[in-house]
Design a protein around this motif. Structure first.
Motif, PDB file in Angstrom:
ATOM      1  N   MET A 189     -17.193  33.322 -23.823  1.00 26.56           N
ATOM      2  CA  MET A 189     -16.685  32.084 -24.396  1.00 26.56           C
ATOM      3  C   MET A 189     -17.723  30.972 -24.322  1.00 26.56           C
ATOM      4  O   MET A 189     -17.841  30.159 -25.243  1.00 26.56           O
ATOM      5  CB  MET A 189     -15.399  31.657 -23.679  1.00 26.56           C
ATOM      6  N   TRP A 247     -20.211  31.732 -27.066  1.00 30.30           N
ATOM      7  CA  TRP A 247     -19.601  31.364 -28.344  1.00 30.30           C
ATOM      8  C   TRP A 247     -19.618  29.848 -28.530  1.00 30.30           C
ATOM      9  O   TRP A 247     -19.991  29.343 -29.611  1.00 30.30           O
ATOM     10  CB  TRP A 247     -18.167  31.893 -28.384  1.00 30.30           C
ATOM     11  N   ILE A 259     -14.264  25.155 -20.190  1.00 32.75           N
ATOM     12  CA  ILE A 259     -14.194  26.461 -20.854  1.00 32.75           C
ATOM     13  C   ILE A 259     -13.793  27.538 -19.858  1.00 32.75           C
ATOM     14  O   ILE A 259     -12.901  28.357 -20.120  1.00 32.75           O
ATOM     15  CB  ILE A 259     -15.543  26.793 -21.508  1.00 32.75           C
ATOM     16  N   VAL A 305     -10.349  29.913 -19.657  1.00 36.66           N
ATOM     17  CA  VAL A 305     -10.348  31.369 -19.522  1.00 36.66           C
ATOM     18  C   VAL A 305      -9.485  31.786 -18.338  1.00 36.66           C
ATOM     19  O   VAL A 305      -8.657  32.701 -18.452  1.00 36.66           O
ATOM     20  CB  VAL A 305     -11.787  31.898 -19.352  1.00 36.66           C
ATOM     21  N   PHE A 328     -10.126  38.133 -25.685  1.00 34.66           N
ATOM     22  CA  PHE A 328     -10.906  37.192 -26.482  1.00 34.66           C
ATOM     23  C   PHE A 328     -10.100  36.726 -27.688  1.00 34.66           C
ATOM     24  O   PHE A 328     -10.023  35.527 -27.989  1.00 34.66           O
ATOM     25  CB  PHE A 328     -12.203  37.869 -26.935  1.00 34.66           C
TER      26      PHE A 328
END
Length: 475
Positions: free
Chosen positions: A162, A165, A184, A188, A238
């Motif tokens: 992540m 990304w 982030i 998660v 994901f």
């Protein structure tokens, strides 16, 4: 789904740091300790420069910054802001001559920030360093994340993916009013806490004796089997994380907040205000770790989420191939040293050894070695130090034989019906917004595929229809 799983693992392995990446950062930590003592003197083993952030969490790549904190004591008392700024200015004066000699570059004090920092780039390694003063809160948070990652390896892997990304889409910068890395990683962790069955426990179960990392590490031993009943693959996690973000896009302004401490959605305001994205700080619950997200940053984040789901649906429909999806998701593939580094182990250890306490690498950075040649390197015990040789006995629970979902997923913009929620929460459920861009609804593959829409319904239900004890306003 198996094709997406292969793609994600490929990206994870390519982005994983090599032994040399660890060695370079450990060497820099030792060098900056020498520089700090040269600058501020040596008083009872202080000052000490300690790493934190992605390196200490073992959620970094070769391109990641190195976060460092100059600590002058092991006390948790508040260090005056003026003294922090003075210390950074003094350290900067040591860096300017090194910049003229070509050892470092881009020396930039940022002293008006909420947390004053000194930024520069080490020329020998290309690593950008951010130095702050007495950032013990950052060290503790990093240690805790590092410890919790031992519960299930999917946490570390999904966090790294992540972050990769987000960086590829330029939405991983608090300076640009998007998400910082901690927000982030917290998202998660929250996603894994709210799976059915959950993969990670609520953090409050690990903080029964407080948020001291050593206490949390003792309790982690009792949770090493926690997520084994959940067989979801990395690809499924994901995809459902992006879907979850879409499902709550219009609920953030209503006070919806992701609480890793409680392990569920809560309703919360910050000084009577609501953030664009609300993620509760697990060590200081009065803070929103996503507070840097602004209106433009929020729009940019969700543009990326919608676009990514559009690309995913096209990939599942065989309209784009894996190499193109990888480029669209994660940017150009970095140069891999796999062929040249026979010692690399693609599976990271959990947790990895403390970078400060390890012996120096066999090949230090030449430019720094010339400057500090002959200077003895002492042992620096970091603030809140944990004997990582004992911590290394903790092993993650592998994701054994995850099921392969054969059905294709397509992203839909169909509205989710309104419904009631528990009192005190959002007054209404807004419909799921359409994907970014036009033309998706006119695509021939849009009609007939229900799976993605079911995901949106399910994730929205998790965010709105939860038990009364779980959805509350803790203040």
């Amino acid at each position: 789904m198996s094709a997406l799983e292969d793609l994600l693992y490929h990206v994870y392995f390519v982005q994983s740091p090599r032994p040399s990446d660890y060695d370079q950062r450990r060497d820099l930590v030792r060098i900056f300790n020498l520089m700090a003592r040269e600058t501020f003197g040596n008083h009872s083993e202080f000052p000490v420069v300690e790493p934190f952030g992605s390196f200490l969490m073992d959620m970094f790549s070769a391109e990641s910054d190195l976060d460092l904190s100059i600590n002058f004591s092991d006390d948790r008392v508040e260090f005056p802001r003026e003294k922090k700024i003075q210390a950074l200015r003094k350290f900067a004066k040591l860096l300017y001559p090194l910049q003229r000699k070509g050892h470092v570059s881009s020396v930039q004090p940022i002293l008006r920030a909420r947390v004053p920092i000194l930024k520069f780039v080490d020329r020998g390694t290309g690593i950008e360093c951010d130095i702050s003063v007495e950032n013990k809160d950052g060290i503790v948070k990093s240690q805790i994340i590092h410890i919790i990652a031992a519960i299930d390896e999917r946490f570390q892997k999904l966090s790294c993916l992540m972050k990769t990304w987000a960086k590829a889409h330029d939405i991983n910068s608090s300076k640009d009013h998007t998400m910082n890395s901690l927000s982030i990683i917290s998202l998660v962790a929250f996603h894994l806490q709210t799976r059915s069955p959950p993969i990670l426990p609520a953090f409050r179960d690990l903080f029964k004796d407080g948020t001291d990392p050593a206490c949390a590490m003792k309790l982690v031993h009792g949770f090493l089997q926690y997520g084994k009943r959940n067989k979801e693959s990395l690809a499924e996690l994901f995809l459902t994380l992006l879907t979850k973000l879409v499902s709550v896009e219009t609920l953030w302004p209503e006070g919806l907040c992701a609480s890793t401490y409680e392990g569920c959605w809560i309703s919360k305001t910050w000084d009577s205000k609501v953030g664009y994205i609300n993620i509760e700080d697990f060590t200081d619950r009065s803070q929103n770790v996503a507070r840097s997200v602004g209106e433009e940053g929020f729009q940019k984040i969700y543009k990326c989420v919608h676009t990514s789901l559009h690309y995913l649906s096209a990939f599942m429909d065989d309209r784009i191939q894996a190499p193109k999806l990888e480029g669209l998701f994660f940017g150009p593939e970095p140069h891999s040293n796999l062929k040249n580094d026979a010692a690399v182990n693609l599976k990271r250890s959990f947790p990895f050894s403390d970078p400060v306490m390890l012996p120096p690498p066999s090949n230090p950075i030449p430019t720094k070695r010339m400057r500090f040649e002959g200077v003895p390197v002492g042992e620096f015990k970091p603030h809140g130090w944990i004997p990582w040789d004992h911590a290394s006995q903790i092993q993650p629970i592998p994701n054994q034989h995850p099921p392969v979902v054969a059905q294709e997923y397509c992203y839909r913009s169909e509205q989710v019906p309104s419904g009631s929620v528990w009192s005190g929460g959002p007054s209404h459920i807004s419909s799921v917004p359409p994907p970014y861009g036009r033309g998706l609804q006119q695509s021939p593959w849009f009609v007939g595929s229900q799976n993605m829409n079911h995901m949106l319904n399910r994730e929205l239900a998790h965010a709105t229809h939860f038990q009364p004890w779980c959805y509350h306003n803790p203040g």
